[in-house]
Design a protein around this motif. Structure first.
Motif, PDB file in Angstrom:
ATOM      1  N   VAL A  67       0.844  -1.194   0.000  1.00 24.55           N
ATOM      2  CA  VAL A  67       0.000   0.000   0.000  1.00 24.55           C
ATOM      3  C   VAL A  67       0.882   1.248   0.000  1.00 24.55           C
ATOM      4  O   VAL A  67       1.985   1.239   0.534  1.00 24.55           O
ATOM      5  N   GLU A  69       0.837   3.876   1.672  1.00 28.30           N
ATOM      6  CA  GLU A  69       1.150   4.498   2.958  1.00 28.30           C
ATOM      7  C   GLU A  69       2.266   3.791   3.718  1.00 28.30           C
ATOM      8  O   GLU A  69       2.774   4.307   4.700  1.00 28.30           O
ATOM      9  N   ALA A  70       2.636   2.590   3.296  1.00 25.54           N
ATOM     10  CA  ALA A  70       3.685   1.860   4.013  1.00 25.54           C
ATOM     11  C   ALA A  70       5.014   2.608   3.892  1.00 25.54           C
ATOM     12  O   ALA A  70       5.235   3.354   2.949  1.00 25.54           O
ATOM     13  N   TYR A  78       8.744  -6.360   0.653  1.00 24.99           N
ATOM     14  CA  TYR A  78       7.886  -7.014  -0.343  1.00 24.99           C
ATOM     15  C   TYR A  78       8.703  -7.320  -1.608  1.00 24.99           C
ATOM     16  O   TYR A  78       8.656  -8.410  -2.146  1.00 24.99           O
ATOM     17  N   CYS A 106       8.217  -2.493  15.823  1.00 23.05           N
ATOM     18  CA  CYS A 106       7.098  -1.639  15.457  1.00 23.05           C
ATOM     19  C   CYS A 106       5.962  -2.492  14.901  1.00 23.05           C
ATOM     20  O   CYS A 106       6.175  -3.607  14.443  1.00 23.05           O
ATOM     21  N   PRO A 107       4.723  -1.973  14.950  1.00 23.91           N
ATOM     22  CA  PRO A 107       3.548  -2.743  14.530  1.00 23.91           C
ATOM     23  C   PRO A 107       3.683  -3.374  13.145  1.00 23.91           C
ATOM     24  O   PRO A 107       3.132  -4.445  12.896  1.00 23.91           O
ATOM     25  N   LYS A 108       4.425  -2.729  12.271  1.00 27.67           N
ATOM     26  CA  LYS A 108       4.516  -3.287  10.917  1.00 27.67           C
ATOM     27  C   LYS A 108       5.328  -4.581  10.895  1.00 27.67           C
ATOM     28  O   LYS A 108       5.050  -5.475  10.118  1.00 27.67           O
ATOM     29  N   LEU A 110       5.239  -6.643  13.288  1.00 27.77           N
ATOM     30  CA  LEU A 110       4.341  -7.630  13.861  1.00 27.77           C
ATOM     31  C   LEU A 110       3.367  -8.156  12.817  1.00 27.77           C
ATOM     32  O   LEU A 110       2.970  -9.320  12.837  1.00 27.77           O
ATOM     33  N   GLY A 111       2.977  -7.266  11.918  1.00 25.39           N
ATOM     34  CA  GLY A 111       1.961  -7.657  10.957  1.00 25.39           C
ATOM     35  C   GLY A 111       2.520  -8.160   9.633  1.00 25.39           C
ATOM     36  O   GLY A 111       1.781  -8.684   8.796  1.00 25.39           O
ATOM     37  N   MET A 115       0.678  -9.494   6.214  1.00 21.66           N
ATOM     38  CA  MET A 115       0.545  -8.589   5.079  1.00 21.66           C
ATOM     39  C   MET A 115       1.006  -9.290   3.802  1.00 21.66           C
ATOM     40  O   MET A 115       0.368  -9.195   2.755  1.00 21.66           O
ATOM     41  N   ALA A 119      -1.082 -10.415   0.435  1.00 18.84           N
ATOM     42  CA  ALA A 119      -0.720 -10.063  -0.932  1.00 18.84           C
ATOM     43  C   ALA A 119      -0.582 -11.322  -1.790  1.00 18.84           C
ATOM     44  O   ALA A 119      -0.982 -11.348  -2.957  1.00 18.84           O
ATOM     45  N   GLY A 303       7.285   8.465   7.125  1.00 16.89           N
ATOM     46  CA  GLY A 303       6.120   7.729   7.605  1.00 16.89           C
ATOM     47  C   GLY A 303       6.440   6.729   8.702  1.00 16.89           C
ATOM     48  O   GLY A 303       5.567   6.000   9.142  1.00 16.89           O
ATOM     49  N   CYS A 304       7.681   6.693   9.157  1.00 14.08           N
ATOM     50  CA  CYS A 304       8.042   5.727  10.198  1.00 14.08           C
ATOM     51  C   CYS A 304       7.593   6.238  11.564  1.00 14.08           C
ATOM     52  O   CYS A 304       7.923   7.352  11.960  1.00 14.08           O
ATOM     53  N   GLY A 305       6.856   5.411  12.272  1.00 16.04           N
ATOM     54  CA  GLY A 305       6.361   5.803  13.584  1.00 16.04           C
ATOM     55  C   GLY A 305       7.465   6.018  14.596  1.00 16.04           C
ATOM     56  O   GLY A 305       7.599   7.108  15.162  1.00 16.04           O
ATOM     57  N   PRO A 306       8.288   4.993  14.857  1.00 11.09           N
ATOM     58  CA  PRO A 306       9.356   5.178  15.840  1.00 11.09           C
ATOM     59  C   PRO A 306      10.286   6.343  15.501  1.00 11.09           C
ATOM     60  O   PRO A 306      10.620   7.140  16.365  1.00 11.09           O
TER      61      PRO A 306
ATOM     62  N   ARG B  80       2.911   4.083  18.883  1.00  7.33           N
ATOM     63  CA  ARG B  80       3.437   5.363  19.333  1.00  7.33           C
ATOM     64  C   ARG B  80       2.734   5.917  20.552  1.00  7.33           C
ATOM     65  O   ARG B  80       3.338   6.595  21.367  1.00  7.33           O
ATOM     66  N   VAL B 277      -1.250  -6.036  16.660  1.00  8.40           N
ATOM     67  CA  VAL B 277      -0.273  -5.114  16.082  1.00  8.40           C
ATOM     68  C   VAL B 277      -0.343  -3.744  16.728  1.00  8.40           C
ATOM     69  O   VAL B 277       0.098  -2.759  16.167  1.00  8.40           O
ATOM     70  N   THR B 306      -0.032   7.855   8.286  1.00  7.72           N
ATOM     71  CA  THR B 306       1.136   7.123   8.828  1.00  7.72           C
ATOM     72  C   THR B 306       0.804   6.248  10.040  1.00  7.72           C
ATOM     73  O   THR B 306       1.693   5.730  10.691  1.00  7.72           O
ATOM     74  N   MET B 308       0.452   3.267  12.055  1.00  2.58           N
ATOM     75  CA  MET B 308       1.079   1.970  11.768  1.00  2.58           C
ATOM     76  C   MET B 308       0.105   0.790  11.816  1.00  2.58           C
ATOM     77  O   MET B 308       0.051   0.006  10.877  1.00  2.58           O
ATOM     78  N   ILE B 311      -2.150   0.832   8.850  1.00  2.00           N
ATOM     79  CA  ILE B 311      -1.494   0.484   7.586  1.00  2.00           C
ATOM     80  C   ILE B 311      -1.409  -1.036   7.451  1.00  2.00           C
ATOM     81  O   ILE B 311      -1.627  -1.601   6.384  1.00  2.00           O
ATOM     82  N   VAL B 312      -1.128  -1.696   8.566  1.00  2.00           N
ATOM     83  CA  VAL B 312      -1.115  -3.159   8.540  1.00  2.00           C
ATOM     84  C   VAL B 312      -2.505  -3.667   8.157  1.00  2.00           C
ATOM     85  O   VAL B 312      -2.658  -4.494   7.250  1.00  2.00           O
ATOM     86  N   ILE B 316      -4.235  -5.705   4.532  1.00  2.00           N
ATOM     87  CA  ILE B 316      -4.914  -6.994   4.540  1.00  2.00           C
ATOM     88  C   ILE B 316      -6.382  -6.865   4.136  1.00  2.00           C
ATOM     89  O   ILE B 316      -7.032  -7.835   3.777  1.00  2.00           O
TER      90      ILE B 316
END
Ligand code: SF4
Ligand code: SF4
Lengths: 367, 367
Positions: A67, A69-70, A78, A106-108, A110-111, A115, A119, A303-306, B80, B277, B306, B308, B311-312, B316
């Motif tokens: 996506v 927004e990633a 990917y 970070c959540p991404k 984890l997912g 994801m 896909a 766009g990175c959260g951390p 976050r 997540v 953004t 997170m 976005i995950v 999906i």
């Protein structure tokens, strides 16, 4: 509806046929855990294939598959997974939930396996994936459990797996030791980018035989902060590290600060950071700022959260000290190389001028 | 001590009730306006997610009115939100704004920990009084949710545009004034009846839309371009995956109160997103499935740009859309999002759903 589960291989297969070929995407966790993964699978007798070094085609693949927004590192992941299709039996996609007790990624992260699975349901060209959860928040739930699960799925016996784990950890520890010693991370990693390392007579290299890559002394000492997949993928970092070194800069990366120093440097903060690498980034930055340091470059993924939180903390502390010039480079797939180069040059100029200024004022005080 | 807190939907009414019961002085932040947001944008990191910026705006405006203490929720990762207060503290610090922060972290184990943290606030109040205050505030919270749900359901039927919102605003005002549990109940019933007896189109067969996504943008209308109101006026019956009382109960009270939680929702998400997540990523997937199963015509996923976990979830979503035949529109908002632009997208989505529904009905009749 069919949801592809992790694996379908039956245990007897390994005995019957050749051991599987395992693919490792050259992205995200790769820059910190390659030695562990590679040594582990090779000790089991698997051959390990790496995806190519990031290139335009991989980037394009990744951008198309994910996506908008990633963040760029996830998009690249990917792309790297897809680049392995047709070349492997399984691509190793660990779900890194937590690699240190009481922390998270970070959540991404984890997912991510979900994801990719999502896909793959629309696109049959994805390779088969080998997923295992790494969760150090659970007791006994770290890498050992993840590798055990993954290899058991492949049909290996526990005994053999434990043996492989032992050697794999030796490789990983050696790698980490070199980093703390200040070895330039890409060269410490390079040893493991070739296959067959574990088979060599000395096995895992004796520690630090290699001279520390000492950059020319006298050049400015600059901390370059950012997630390792951001810094050490020279495609996404626009070759930042090499560029700086070519200019005589002594580069320090977060990997060279050990956990204890990071903890000391962040002790005064009321709240501990729960992202493990984030803690390293913040701790290492604050630690280095207390040493003589000529500048700090923070390389953030757009766009990175951390990064949005840690970069902010670091910048505020740098400004308060008013001694450490700070440069924030935010990178995504649209970032132009020329722009980055200009900004780095301007930053280096600033540092040189400051240094000269300090010298002058010191002289003035003497005179 | 003059306590303030961030806005999030009807949260202010609930917190006010709690603090009043405990005899604690408070200064609610002024209602969110353009100024609130621009203050936040000016002082918060550009790359932070929207709620952090809105919070900063609230805090600064409340401080102008004389607040000296902030009461807010915390978290322990992986998103976050859990680190908000640390960064906000640094921002306020650099601005020279003195605000003491009391952070209610979700208790790790049980409710006792939360009560202990509340103790910092409550001082001489007895435990019994504290528990009573929480129950009273929570009753308001539930009443407000009931009213909000009703409003979103019937808004599409109002014959006189604005009727429902007028009554709903009066209802919130009235709930705010209530002083006993009995009054809360009476007040709620009175206004529910009032709403239902407005001139409504009872024949209408509206399309139904479920809204899922990140908690702040779900709950705070000013952050999502007043999405529920606008969808209602475009003729859609609207429901939301999470209401305030559910969030308070799950996030702060650790499910202490017998309110419907989202355990089942998360479980439904498992085949697609097997790992939590952070934020409400799993809930977004699970709730979309639930809406599809309940025969809703479409789902809107909303989150800050953004975000997170979203976005995950978004990555999906196509799988859920396909397997459950439900269209999903993902909308990200940030400080640049205008209500007008959003409205256009909502219109197009509602149009599409209406056409789809007509076609289904027609083909159903033929078949
Ligand atoms: S830490 Fe940042 S760059 Fe890395 S995956 Fe998460 S959001 Fe992307
Ligand atoms: S859930 Fe989204 S909006 Fe909330 S803190 Fe996480 S990234 Fe920010």
């Amino acid at each position: 509806m069919k949801i592809t589960s992790v694996l379908t291989l039956s245990p007897t297969k390994v005995e019957a046929e050749r051991p599987p070929i395992i693919g490792i995407p050259r992205a995200l966790g790769y820059y910190e855990y390659l030695p562990l993964w590679r040594a582990f699978f090779e000790c089991l007798g698997c051959s390990v294939v790496l995806s190519p070094v990031t290139n335009k085609a991989i980037l394009d693949q990744g951008v198309r598959a994910s996506v908008d927004e990633a963040c760029l590192p996830v998009k690249l992941y990917y792309g790297h997974v897809k680049a392995l299709s047709g070349k492997t039996d399984y691509v190793f996609v660990p779900r890194m939930i937590s690699v240190q007790s009481k922390t998270y990624l970070c959540p991404k992260f984890l997912g991510l396996p979900d994801m990719l699975r999502g896909a793959a349901a629309f696109d049959s060209t994805y390779p088969q994936m080998l997923v295992a959860n790494v969760n150090s928040r659970l007791s006994g739930g770290g890498w050992d459990k993840a590798l055990m699960e993954a290899a058991e799925e492949l049909g290996f016996s526990r005994l053999r797996i434990r043996e492989a784990q032992k050697i794999a950890w030796k490789a990983q520890k050696d790698f980490e030791h070199r980093l703390i010693q200040g070895e330039y991370p890409p060269s410490a990693l390079a040893i493991w980018e070739k296959s067959g390392r574990v088979l060599e007579p000395e096995g895992v290299l004796p520690r630090s035989t290699k001279r520390r890559e000492s950059a020319p002394s006298g050049g400015p000492r600059i901390a370059v902060m950012g997630h390792s997949y951001q810094l050490f993928d020279s495609f996404t970092s626009m070759n930042l590290l090499a560029r700086l070194k070519a200019k005589g800069v002594r580069v320090i990366t977060p990997l060279a600060t050990d956990d204890e120093k990071c903890r000391q440097a962040t002790r005064f903060l009321p709240k501990r950071l729960f992202w493990s690498f984030g803690q390293k980034l913040l701790g290492s930055s604050l630690h280095l700022m207390n040493e003589p340091l000529d500048g700090l470059i923070y390389v953030a993924a757009f766009g990175c959260g951390p990064d949005s939180m840690i970069g902010e903390m670091v910048e505020r502390h740098a400004r308060r000290l008013d001694q450490v010039p700070y440069l924030l480079l935010t990178i995504d797939e649209h970032t132009g190389e020329a722009g980055v180069v200009t900004r780095i040059e301007a930053f280096l100029d600033l540092i040189t001028r400051r240094k000269e200024g300090h010298l002058l004022s010191a002289k003035a005080q003497l005179g | 001590m003059k306590v303030t807190f961030p806005h999030m939907g009807n949260m202010a009414i609930v917190v006010k009730a709690l603090l009043k019961e405990l005899n604690i002085e408070f200064i609610p932040p002024p209602p969110i306006t353009k100024r609130t947001l621009s203050l936040g944008v000016q002082h918060a990191p550009e790359s932070a997610c929207l709620p952090l910026k809105m919070n900063i705006g609230n805090f600064l405006e409340a401080a102008e009115k004389g607040a000296d203490t902030v009461l807010m929720a915390g978290g322990i990762g992986p998103c976050r939100f859990g680190y908000y207060n640390q960064v906000q503290r640094e921002i306020l610090n650099d601005l020279g704004v003195n605000l003491n922060m009391i952070v209610l972290e979700p208790p790790d184990n049980h409710i006792g920990e939360l009560l202990k943290r509340l103790r910092a606030l409550t001082g001489s109040n007895s435990w019994w009084r504290l528990v009573k205050a929480i129950r009273f505030a929570f009753a308001k919270c539930e009443a407000l949710d009931d009213l909000e749900k009703a409003a979103s359901r019937i808004r599409c039927r109002e014959l006189q545009r604005g009727d429902v919102d007028r009554v709903y605003a009066q209802a919130c005002e009235a709930i705010d004034q209530t002083t006993t549990p009995k009054e809360i109940e009476q007040c709620r019933d009175e206004f529910l009846t009032k709403m239902r007896s407005l001139p409504l189109d009872h024949q209408k067969r509206p399309i139904r839309i479920g809204i899922v996504g990140e908690i702040y943008t779900l709950l705070e209308p000013s952050s999502n371009g007043f999405m529920e109101k606008n969808l209602g006026r475009l003729g859609a019956e609207v429901s939301r995956s999470i209401y305030l009382s559910e969030w308070v109960n799950e996030h702060l009270l650790k499910g202490l109160l017998p309110v419907k939680g989202h355990k089942l929702t998360r479980k439904r998400a498992q085949p697609y997103l097997s790992c939590m997540v952070g934020g409400h990523g799993q809930e977004s997937i699970g709730a979309t499935i639930e809406y599809a199963q309940q025969g809703y015509d479409g789902v809107i996923q909303v989150g800050p740009l953004t975000c997170m976990p979203e976005i995950v979830a978004q990555s999906i979503m196509p799988n859920v859309e396909k397997d459950f035949h439900i269209p999903v529109l993902t909308i990200y908002v940030d400080e640049q999002t205008g209500e007008a632009g959003l409205l256009t997208r909502l219109e197009a989505f509602v149009d599409m759903l209406e056409r789809r529904k007509r076609n289904q009905v027609e083909s159903g009749m033929q078949g």
